[in-house]
Write a protein that holds these residues in place. Structure first.
Motif, mmCIF file in Angstrom:
data_model
loop_
_atom_site.group_PDB
_atom_site.id
_atom_site.type_symbol
_atom_site.label_atom_id
_atom_site.label_comp_id
_atom_site.label_asym_id
_atom_site.label_seq_id
_atom_site.Cartn_x
_atom_site.Cartn_y
_atom_site.Cartn_z
ATOM 1 N N VAL A 353 0.841 -1.203 0.000
ATOM 2 C CA VAL A 353 0.000 0.000 0.000
ATOM 3 C C VAL A 353 0.876 1.253 0.000
ATOM 4 N N LEU A 354 1.890 1.273 0.862
ATOM 5 C CA LEU A 354 2.783 2.431 0.932
ATOM 6 C C LEU A 354 3.526 2.643 -0.386
ATOM 7 N N GLU A 355 3.977 1.556 -0.988
ATOM 8 C CA GLU A 355 4.700 1.679 -2.248
ATOM 9 C C GLU A 355 3.793 2.170 -3.369
ATOM 10 N N SER A 356 2.554 1.741 -3.371
ATOM 11 C CA SER A 356 1.607 2.214 -4.380
ATOM 12 C C SER A 356 1.331 3.701 -4.211
ATOM 13 N N ILE A 357 1.235 4.145 -2.954
ATOM 14 C CA ILE A 357 1.035 5.573 -2.692
ATOM 15 C C ILE A 357 2.239 6.371 -3.187
ATOM 16 N N SER A 358 3.430 5.890 -2.864
ATOM 17 C CA SER A 358 4.636 6.634 -3.232
ATOM 18 C C SER A 358 4.800 6.738 -4.743
ATOM 19 N N CYS A 359 4.244 5.786 -5.494
ATOM 20 C CA CYS A 359 4.363 5.778 -6.950
ATOM 21 C C CYS A 359 3.073 6.228 -7.643
ATOM 22 N N GLU A 360 2.078 6.604 -6.847
ATOM 23 C CA GLU A 360 0.786 7.093 -7.363
ATOM 24 C C GLU A 360 0.103 6.089 -8.294
ATOM 25 N N VAL A 361 0.090 4.822 -7.869
ATOM 26 C CA VAL A 361 -0.554 3.771 -8.665
ATOM 27 C C VAL A 361 -1.825 3.310 -7.949
ATOM 28 N N PRO A 362 -2.998 3.436 -8.587
ATOM 29 C CA PRO A 362 -4.257 2.976 -7.979
ATOM 30 C C PRO A 362 -4.223 1.482 -7.705
ATOM 31 N N MET A 363 -4.999 1.056 -6.709
ATOM 32 C CA MET A 363 -4.985 -0.347 -6.292
ATOM 33 C C MET A 363 -6.335 -1.028 -6.477
ATOM 34 N N ILE A 364 -6.281 -2.296 -6.851
ATOM 35 C CA ILE A 364 -7.402 -3.221 -6.737
ATOM 36 C C ILE A 364 -6.973 -4.241 -5.698
ATOM 37 N N CYS A 365 -7.651 -4.254 -4.565
ATOM 38 C CA CYS A 365 -7.214 -5.077 -3.445
ATOM 39 C C CYS A 365 -7.977 -6.397 -3.362
ATOM 40 N N LYS A 366 -7.234 -7.481 -3.222
ATOM 41 C CA LYS A 366 -7.807 -8.797 -2.990
ATOM 42 C C LYS A 366 -7.168 -9.319 -1.696
ATOM 43 N N PRO A 367 -7.730 -8.971 -0.540
ATOM 44 C CA PRO A 367 -7.106 -9.338 0.730
ATOM 45 C C PRO A 367 -7.213 -10.822 1.039
ATOM 46 N N PHE A 368 -6.235 -11.327 1.806
ATOM 47 C CA PHE A 368 -6.222 -12.725 2.207
ATOM 48 C C PHE A 368 -6.242 -12.873 3.735
ATOM 49 N N LEU A 369 -5.305 -12.220 4.414
ATOM 50 C CA LEU A 369 -5.137 -12.476 5.847
ATOM 51 C C LEU A 369 -4.554 -11.250 6.552
ATOM 52 N N ALA A 370 -4.304 -11.422 7.859
ATOM 53 C CA ALA A 370 -3.678 -10.396 8.704
ATOM 54 C C ALA A 370 -4.418 -9.066 8.571
ATOM 55 N N ASP A 371 -3.674 -7.983 8.285
ATOM 56 C CA ASP A 371 -4.295 -6.656 8.227
ATOM 57 C C ASP A 371 -4.790 -6.294 6.841
ATOM 58 N N GLN A 372 -4.789 -7.243 5.917
ATOM 59 C CA GLN A 372 -5.063 -6.918 4.517
ATOM 60 C C GLN A 372 -6.506 -6.472 4.267
ATOM 61 N N ARG A 373 -7.477 -7.076 4.931
ATOM 62 C CA ARG A 373 -8.867 -6.635 4.762
ATOM 63 C C ARG A 373 -9.037 -5.212 5.293
ATOM 64 N N LEU A 374 -8.421 -4.947 6.419
ATOM 65 C CA LEU A 374 -8.488 -3.625 7.031
ATOM 66 C C LEU A 374 -7.829 -2.582 6.131
ATOM 67 N N ASN A 375 -6.648 -2.882 5.620
ATOM 68 C CA ASN A 375 -5.963 -1.969 4.709
ATOM 69 C C ASN A 375 -6.796 -1.702 3.461
ATOM 70 N N SER A 376 -7.410 -2.765 2.934
ATOM 71 C CA SER A 376 -8.210 -2.636 1.723
ATOM 72 C C SER A 376 -9.414 -1.730 1.942
ATOM 73 N N ARG A 377 -10.005 -1.827 3.121
ATOM 74 C CA ARG A 377 -11.142 -0.961 3.453
ATOM 75 C C ARG A 377 -10.700 0.498 3.512
ATOM 76 N N MET A 378 -9.526 0.749 4.107
ATOM 77 C CA MET A 378 -9.009 2.114 4.183
ATOM 78 C C MET A 378 -8.687 2.645 2.786
#
Length: 453
Positions: A353-378
């Motif tokens: 997520v941080l690297e995508s922000i730094s490079c200004e690349v939009p994301m399509i998130c497919k979360p699996f585990l840990a904090d990934q669902r939470l990050n995807s929601r944000m």
């Protein structure tokens, strides 16, 4: 120059944890003018994956036992390997630390560890040295973990069906987050798993730390930041090397091949796909994604482990060779920096997520585990810099919808504008008077003030 301090660095041997911790240590080592030495303790396999051989003179890696029975080749799962490692702690670290102290002639004066390694609190107290904990995941996930008891209490008052829509409005900065977005280790039904037990013990120990360090920048999450600052003696956002390439990373021939391929593609046309180093999509999800890429002839660069390629539709690689490329590993930051990349299809790990922000690349998130669902929601609802795949499962229609949403002129433009604003905040944070720079200096002074004997 006299050595002022000997820092014992204890890593959790997962790439997404150990690599950013090593990046932090490299930055500290470079800034300390060799008056601090760092002993980096990690498993042999993890050390081999993250060390390049071009290290600073004041960093030395030590291998700790990973828990695998001697003389036996381990063939279990990633999670079984993690359990073996956890069972071997803290004795494996203690043994290696004694070796480092003997070689250097200097007692360890501070412990800088992955926050997961909660027992470092007790080790630091016994040695009467500071404990600095490094949290490798997102700030929002740390905030949620620190409120585990409160979340459990709320869950008792609602039915299981309500979790899908009920939000964490009672937590600062979490009004858009649902109970169903929480890391699995927080949920009561998973509380007896080894990782959940480790994290819960961490929650109890972290307030005793001298400082908690996180890879982020304060301006991205003001409400959550203020709440976390109130829970710890020192809470330091230190943005790592996401805005500049780590000098220790050297590209190999395969890396150059995919980067050369990107140079030939149209501006913002490529779908870059990477689901991290641990999880992988189900075969039916891979088939659905492959069908979308093939029928739509979307230019794509797909980072995929070799053992997953056999799950792709028969003939897919040959049929898409003119407009797509699959690699077993990609230099992600360099890939995202390339102007031909138009969207990052990701698991939603915090580093990605941080690297995508730094490079200004939009994301399509497919979360699996840990904090990934939470990050995807944000990503989708708070920062509005991407979308989460519909239902969290890759389908043909859901993927097409997400791609069109990102690639369209109207919605895509708004997403890129939001990314640009966040990137500007990230860049400001690492300026001379920026928040991350000030926090980095505070951490460096904390380490220098510790003394070996």
């Amino acid at each position: 120059m006299a050595i002022h301090a000997h820092i014992g660095v204890l890593a959790f041997p997962v790439v997404s944890h150990a690599a950013p911790l090593l990046t932090l240590v490299r930055q500290l080592a470079a800034a300390s003018s060799s008056d601090i030495i760092f002993s980096f303790f990690n498993t042999e396999k993890s050390n081999c994956a993250i060390f390049s051989g071009q290290e600073f003179d004041n960093i030395k890696a030590y291998d700790v036992w990973d828990g695998t029975p001697e003389g036996e080749a381990f063939s279990g799962s990633h999670f079984e390997a993690m359990q073996l490692f956890v069972d071997a702690t803290p004795g494996n670290f203690e043994k290696a630390m004694k070796e480092a102290e003997s070689e250097s002639g200097l007692k360890i004066s501070c412990l800088l560890t992955d926050a997961f390694l909660w027992f470092a609190c007790d080790m630091a107290e016994e040695r009467r040295v500071p404990w600095v904990a490094f949290w490798a995941a997102s700030p929002s996930s740390l905030s949620a973990h620190m409120c585990t008891d409160q979340i459990w209490s709320m869950m008792r008052s609602i039915g299981a069906a309500e979790r899908e829509e009920k939000t964490l409005s009672f937590l600062p900065g979490m009004s858009s987050v649902r109970f169903s977005d929480l890391p699995g280790e927080i949920l009561p039904e998973n509380s007896e798993s080894p990782l959940a037990i480790m994290i819960y013990k961490m929650v109890q120990k972290l307030p005793k730390s001298t400082a908690v360090v996180i890879n982020s920048f304060e301006e991205i999450y003001t409400l959550i930041k203020n709440d976390l600052k109130s829970k710890f003696q020192n809470f330091l956002d230190i943005q790592l090397s996401i805005l500049s390439e780590d000098p220790s990373i050297v590209s190999g021939d395969s890396d150059q091949e995919c980067l050369s391929w990107l140079e030939k593609q149209r501006h913002a046309s490529v779908v870059y796909i990477s689901f991290g180093t641990v999880a992988e999509a189900q075969p039916e999800e891979l088939a659905a994604l492959a069908e979308v890429l093939e029928t739509g002839e979307f230019p794509f660069l797909w980072s995929m482990r070799d053992n997953a390629k056999k799950l792709l539709p028969e003939g897919f690689l040959n049929r898409t060779s003119k407009f797509g490329m699959i690699v077993s590993w990609a230099p992600q930051l360099k890939v995202l920096e390339n102007p031909s990349v138009g969207v990052h299809m990701t698991h939603g790990g915090w580093n990605s997520v941080l690297e995508s922000i730094s490079c200004e690349v939009p994301m399509i998130c497919k979360p699996f585990l840990a904090d990934q669902r939470l990050n995807s929601r944000m990503v989708e609802l708070v920062w509005k810099i991407g979308v989460r795949i519909e239902g969290g499962v890759i389908t043909k229609n859901g993927t097409i919808e997400a791609l069109h949403y990102i690639m369209s002129n109207e919605t895509g433009k708004a997403i890129r504008e939001n990314l640009n604003k966040l990137k500007q905040k990230a860049e400001n944070a690492v300026k001379l008077d920026g928040s991350s720079t000030k926090n980095f200096k505070a951490l460096l002074e904390l380490l220098k003030s510790s003394r070996g004997v």
